[in-house]
Write an enzyme that holds these catalytic residues in place. Structure first.
Site, PDB file in Angstrom:
ATOM      1  CD  GLU A   1       9.848  22.644 -21.405  1.00  0.00           C
ATOM      2  OE1 GLU A   1      10.390  23.038 -22.448  1.00  0.00           O
ATOM      3  OE2 GLU A   1      10.475  22.326 -20.391  1.00  0.00           O
TER       4      GLU A   1
ATOM      5  CG  HIS B   1      13.944  22.310 -19.840  1.00  0.00           C
ATOM      6  ND1 HIS B   1      13.037  23.063 -20.553  1.00  0.00           N
ATOM      7  CD2 HIS B   1      15.164  22.745 -20.219  1.00  0.00           C
ATOM      8  CE1 HIS B   1      13.690  23.918 -21.314  1.00  0.00           C
ATOM      9  NE2 HIS B   1      14.989  23.735 -21.140  1.00  0.00           N
TER      10      HIS B   1
END
Lengths: 288, 382, 288, 382
Positions: free
Chosen positions: C209, C246
């Site tokens: 990501e 995150h």
């Protein structure tokens, strides 16, 4: 041979532009020590007694190929100077500075686990291999080349003893002052091991004092040594709980008494001298 | 530097360790008032910086303010191992169920900080270690990482603590280590750690901090109280002279701690009694230093002779001689000197002193060895 | 074979008496994982789902011979729990806890230099070797045994992808969630190395990501790999400077964009899928 | 969490770093008064938490209090990259001789703290690195040991600093590292570091601290000012919802950051514009959570459709369905939902939603893949 320092030792002086650093650099040069550089932050590019001064130990080592450093830096800055010397990869770091805080010394020992350098001191007079090299402030006149290894926790007492020995014709391979602090870098045991392996050294004199358990630890090692050991312990008349000058010289509880140390050393086979004159007799006895 | 019990307790309390209610007093009248405030039943504790005050009668219970006053009258002013009691701590009496021990020390052999605890409190840690070796528990930890919670948990569970006692011990151990690192303690101790119905309380408190680090803790340096020390030692400390009072009649001055101790030892071996330890340290190039040292030793009325033993590694001996002469000129009383001078220009120094001696009638004896000097000094001390 | 965990892995659960710890212990037991013990200070001597609870990791390891730990402990206590697991000599420590402060994580990495343990996470779903062992909270139904190694920074996205793969008949050797924090213990590269050496693994899927440079570092290693790699990168539409859930998923300056990662991975020879369905096609393509 | 310039400067000043004289104002009248106090010549600086405010016209000099007021009228209330300016910092104009750069960052690649400094200040550190790579100097250090003096000395002498500039840089670097470790900074920066005749001053200041560590620094958490953020993001933060506003018309809800990003990406790939990022996180066993998330997304008036993509690894899907139903019951407006439910009891969840849909006429579409869902959502958004 000798131990720790010899004619090939290349020394830098940290704090060379200070009063003591400059004075002692001169005396080391006069003795023949290869003082190849000095370090004082901000004074890089200057000279002291013809020795080039650098801003950092890193630079000094790169330019001079030094392997040893001696530190004459005030207590508040000495810990950082020691770390800098370790970081630059020096083989031997001698720290003369007195009064380094205990917690700094704990961290210095913690750092020693991570690096390859040896530390002599702090609060020590340094080391001399008579006729070869002197890294410290020991007075030249007390020493002469020979086969006796000397390791000590005190300064002037050792000079006095060595002068007596020298006058009596007994020379020294190397004289090492491990310093008066309670947690010295190199210990009696470390130095005894080196003397045991040094070809030039035929016998060893250990000068201890009250406080701590360094002499007891030394006694354990002396049991395994092949070379004869003479010992002298200062402080028999010291009362418990009073610090005798050196940070390490204090009898706490039942620990650190001269009696315990003398007994341990005798038990290990060392010859323990009662007076300074006895030291000379004792050494002469074992050197034959 | 050792702090007084009441000073250490204030620091403990600041860091969240429970202490008994109490106050410091310097007069029996104050003690009576404090005892009233505390409800009558109190303990009066001499504030002196030596161990064994309990056995010496420096700690007494009182069950009324009046009794507290009477007890204080006895304790205030008494002398414990040469220390005069000028302050007492007046505390509530605790209902102690059990006495534990918790301490922290910089272990100089292992070069590590260590927490020590035991269920056997109230006696010296050495005594616990001797009598109940299984009841001594140690936590060595990395000074760089600090004391981790899991290290305390491991040690406490191993030692069999559980429930509320586990929690209280955990808390006190963590706080004691925090105090040690905050103030750079060589040693700090709670003994006994009183187990009471109100929780764990520090019934006594010890905190010795590193003199070399006092510059980082000015608030501690201020706590040093002059009243406790031997007056000559206090004066020496304020003047920056490295002096320990020993009580004999042969004054000792040497440059270097080892040399000074060796000198004391030989005096003793020759049947004499050293009056003091005095290490001049370096810096003898300035004659003022030697002058101050000698004048200081002469302040001790018991001193009948002074043995000056100098190995001048850097300094030239004429500077040392100059300092001695300056002191003799100023000194209020005349005592004989025994002088051993070694090092650069030792002959010049000796000549100067000999000349002074013959001109001013000062009694100065020159010796070539420490043994000879000690023998002469003991002889002169009579 | 598989990597990191298999049928012989002996697991303790730190924080087993907590809500999540207890629940996940049960699910791991149900999957067949050898959960041999749990740790909660003060709860020693009790049991959870028939598993003995100990006061300390040291005790748990001594009694159960565990080699792996999974940590379900709140963020304020998780760092200490990790250190305790390291100190007890565990081979693999899996930390599920989210929200551990950055400076704690720096010190965890500092500690990793001194110890032999491996750390997976923190803030990770754990690891599963389908049919053998599961140490973490991955949902059983998404996985089946096979030859694809999967390594990922995210949780549910990976479950979704693996479920698609499983439905398509593509099983996994091991699925490793390295976690969404900016400084994970085991990295993409560490796990790729293990897959490269694992006999059971024929190809690898990497799920990355935005944020950081972990995928770029992985690409460098992929260049040397013999096994084919398929990759998927989430966050192409994420704007710079915004944290996407995150802690590590943030584009800062020019660093961490999906475009840069995709380009690096393509350049390294990995097959980069555009959509989740493409992932299945891509994996099927490389597994043949 | 990023602090405002004026907040960071207060912290810098507290730790001994020099800052220009100045004050914060919220109205042009205040600005005028402050400018008078500062002697007339000032800089008025928009306090917004985005970069590039200078280029956007958010920093202006003024040479009189009146001009300061006029400038402030323009800056206050303006919008910089979507952030409305509600405060300005009014500072004295500095006579800047040179502009340096000093920064500190936790380098996540090397997992080490690093100090970065340069003689080329005033531009982004990335720009310096690109344009003058030789003028970027870095000191990586051990986070356990902390930044040692000798490490700073080495770096500064290597970079050619000397004399007073060496001393000032040494001091600022040590203080910046101290600030970083005190407040657990991810990044802190002085750019430009103004070299003036009065010494080195922090002309600008940046301090980003770790959100995860705010519980250890309550004094920082209090500094967070709500006014700067997008109102929907602020509200989400206060509610504990992990939400980022993106500005499109397709609302996104997923459990898991990666899944949410992948969902956004596919919506974009299908030609749509995601309205937001929303990661529900775990804990969907409580229907309230899903309810709050959905209601929050619906508050964005641009949202025309919401794509809910849940992979229920632990939670049973009926709880998710329950949450959706609760939200739809409460919602002020009706928008179609696209729902992908996977995991335990996904059938039950779907049935519940289907029943609700047919009973209440809610527009809910079920999909089996993310791709299908994205396509449907984009279609519905129009």
């Amino acid at each position: 041979m000798a131990i720790l320092v010899d004619e090939n030792t290349r020394v830098i002086v940290q704090g060379i532009t200070g009063f003591q650093g400059s004075f002692q650099a001169k005396r080391m040069l006069d003795y023949g020590t290869k003082v190849v550089g000095g370090v004082t932050p901000g004074k890089g590019g200057t000279e002291v007694h013809g020795v080039p001064v650098f801003n950092t130990v890193e630079e000094a080592v790169a330019e001079t190929n030094a392997d040893t450093s001696i530190i004459y830096v005030p207590a508040r800055f000495a810990t950082d100077a020691i770390f800098e010397a370790f970081d630059a990869g020096l083989r031997l770091v001698v720290c003369v500075t007195e009064g380094i805080p205990l917690y700094d010394e704990m961290l210095i020992h913690r750092k020693l686990r991570e690096v390859k350098s040896m530390l002599l001191g702090p609060n020590c007079p340094g080391v001399i291999s008579p006729g070869k090299s002197k890294v410290g402030l020991l007075p030249d006149r007390s020493f002469m080349p020979g086969n006796l290894g000397v390791v000590s926790r005190s300064g002037t007492l050792t000079y006095q003893i060595c002068e007596n020995l020298t006058k009596a014709g007994i020379g020294q391979s190397t004289v090492v002052g491990i310093g008066g602090d309670p947690m010295p870098g190199l210990t009696f045991v470390d130095v005894l091991k080196m003397f045991e392996e040094d070809e030039e050294t035929k016998a060893v004199l250990l000068v201890g004092e009250i406080g701590g358990t360094a002499e007891e630890k030394a006694a354990e090692f002396i049991k395994q040594m092949s070379k004869p050991v003479v010992a002298f312990i200062a402080g028999r008349t010291a009362p418990p709980g009073k610090r005798m000058g050196h940070a390490g010289a204090i009898i706490e509880g039942n620990m650190g008494t001269a009696e315990a140390k003398i007994a341990a050393l005798r038990d290990a086979g060392a010859r323990v001298a009662e007076t300074l004159l006895d030291v000379v007799k004792g050494v002469r006895g074992v050197l034959g | 530097m050792r702090l007084h019990e009441h000073q250490a307790k204030q620091i403990f309390a600041k860091h969240g360790i429970g202490i008994p209610r109490g106050e410091v007093a310097t007069t029996p009248e104050e003690v009576e008032k404090i005892a009233e405030k505390l409800g009558g039943k109190v303990v009066v504790k001499a504030q002196v910086l030596v161990g064994g005050r309990g056995k010496a009668g420096g700690v007494k219970k009182a069950n009324s303010p009046k009794e507290a006053r009477e007890v204080a009258e006895k304790i205030l002013g008494m002398s414990i191992k040469g220390h005069k009691v000028e302050k007492v701590l007046v505390e509530e009496q605790l209902e102690i169920k059990k006495e534990y021990y918790v301490g922290y020390v910089v272990d100089k052999v292992n070069r590590l900080p260590a927490v020590i605890f035991s269920r056997m409190g109230g006696m010296d840690v050495e005594e616990i270690a001797a009598k109940h070796p299984d009841e001594i528990h140690r936590i060595y930890f990395d000074p760089l990482w600090g004391l981790k919670d899991y290290e305390v948990r491991k040690a406490l569970f191993r030692a069999g603590f559980s429930g509320d006692e586990y929690k209280q011990m955990f808390d006190i151990i963590k706080k004691l280590a925090e105090i040690a690192f905050t103030y750079e303690a060589e040693l700090t101790e709670i003994n006994p750690l009183a187990v009471t119905s109100e929780g764990f309380l520090a019934a006594d408190a010890r905190l010795n901090v590193d003199d070399n680090a006092l510059y980082r803790h000015p608030e501690l340096a201020e706590l040093r109280e002059a009243t406790e020390e031997n007056p000559l030692e206090r004066e020496a400390r304020l003047k920056g002279i490295n002096y320990v009072h020993l009580g004999g009649n042969v004054g000792v001055i040497a440059n270097g701690a080892g040399l000074a101790m060796a000198t004391m030892d030989i005096i003793n071996l020759m049947g004499g009694k050293p009056a003091n330890f005095l290490d001049t340290g370096g810096g003898l190039a300035d004659p003022e230093k030697m002058k101050n040292c000698l004048l200081h030793v002469l302040k001790d009325p018991n001193v009948k002779v002074v043995f000056i033993n100098i190995y001048a590694e850097i300094t030239r001996c004429e500077k040392v001689a100059e300092g001695i002469i300056l002191a003799l000129d100023e000194a209020q009383r005349k005592v004989p000197l025994v002088v051993k001078l070694a090092g650069t220009n030792e002959d010049i120094g000796r000549e100067m002193l000999e000349r002074y001696s013959s001109e001013k009638g000062a009694e100065i004896y020159f010796v070539d060895s420490v043994e000879e000097g000690a023998r002469k000094a003991v002889e002169l001390a009579g």
